[in-house]
Design an enzyme around this catalytic site. Structure first.
Site: not given
Ligand code: GLV
Length: 309
Positions: A225, A273
């Site tokens: 994150r 992401h």
């Molecule tokens: C993606 O970021 C997840 O948390 O699965």
């Protein structure tokens, strides 16, 4: 059994037929504000749902998060306290994650960063190849995904260490646990891979002090994150070439803002992401197991809301 489904940013038409196939007999409906008021769901299958879903569905037996990170879900002020929150544990993500990290490792350890710069200047200059053991990897966060990534990279021939809150046994991987072991872990790490979730305990953990302790010419790969890494400290270390480079898939604010200096740094790789997308099939299979266990009154591994995972 009634299921309410919502997944922010996902194509619902990909999900609904699979849910019906894996859970035949379930009445699965897409969350909408206009739902029939007398229809109550037993389970919520959700990714970043709106708060209103929980105001409307008040008889849930389980909330299943269709991803690994529960930070957005736990941040909802109206999340019912007495309903277990369950999250995907690996569910196919470790394979994608390992591929992504291998790409970053190879990019820097095999000097592709240098060759890219050389190519722009039409320079032909072979570099010596380092041994894999010259690129010790340190994984922050040894949950289901972190442990599996660590095992696979160790099988590839890298020296791999893992850091987590509590000690973890993974074959071939040295475990470091707790705050007191962090410095020793960092001082042996050249490729720092962040797989920690975002929580009150991890936000800003990778700060200037942490980056300073890494081996020279270190690389940061952030796939956990964005909030875990202190961006200004990272940018500073990259600018000063205290770090050789970074590969970043997650950011505090997504999409990454247009004016972030990270975009134009030639020692940084940015991806939107995508390191480990949720496999619909694996996610629903895992949801099915959770639902089955709850239905039978068996224990399930619910998210610890204080720890944030
Ligand atoms: C993606 O970021 C997840 O948390 O699965």
């Amino acid at each position: 059994m009634n299921i309410v489904f919502y997944a922010r940013g996902e194509d619902f038409s990909d999900w609904l037929p699979s849910i019906t196939e894996v859970l035949p007999g379930a009445d699965c409906r897409l969350w909408s504000e206009a739902e029939a008021p007398d229809w109550q769901a037993d389970y919520a299958l959700v990714w970043q749902p709106p708060q209103m879903l929980f105001e409307r569905h008040t008889q849930l037996k389980g909330i299943i998060n269709l991803g690994a990170g529960v930070d957005k879900l736990l941040a909802l002020p109206g999340l019912p306290e007495d309903v277990p929150v369950l999250k995907l544990r690996d569910a196919g993500m470790a394979t994608w994650m390992t591929d992504y990290i291998r790409y970053g490792l190879l990019h820097f350890s095999r000097d592709f960063d240098a060759y890219q710069r050389q190519q722009r200047r039409s320079v032909w200059q072979p570099e010596n190849i380092d041994a894999r053991t010259d690129w010790p990897v340190g994984i922050l966060g040894m949950g289901a995904i972190g442990s599996e990534v660590a095992r696979r990279l160790s099988d590839d021939g890298y020296t791999v260490r893992g850091w987590s809150r509590t000690e973890k046994q993974v074959a071939g991987v040295e475990s470091y646990a707790g705050e007191e072991a962090l410095s020793a872990f960092l001082q042996r790490t050249r490729v720092l891979v962040n797989l920690l979730p975002s929580s009150q305990h991890t936000q800003g953990l990778v700060n200037g002090k942490v980056l300073e302790q890494l081996l020279p010419n270190a690389v940061v790969i952030n796939v956990g994150r964005g909030e875990v890494v202190d961006s200004p400290a990272l940018i500073d270390a990259l600018r000063k070439q205290r770090l050789r480079g970074a590969m970043l898939d997650v950011f505090e604010y997504e999409p990454l803002s247009q004016d972030s200096p990270l975009w134009s740094m030639d020692n940084v790789i940015i991806t939107p992401h995508i390191a480990a997308p949720t496999s619909i099939r694996d996610a629903i299979e895992q949801a099915k197991e959770y639902i089955h266990a709850i239905g039978l009154g068996l224990p399930v591994k619910a998210v610890d809301r204080t720890l944030g995972y």
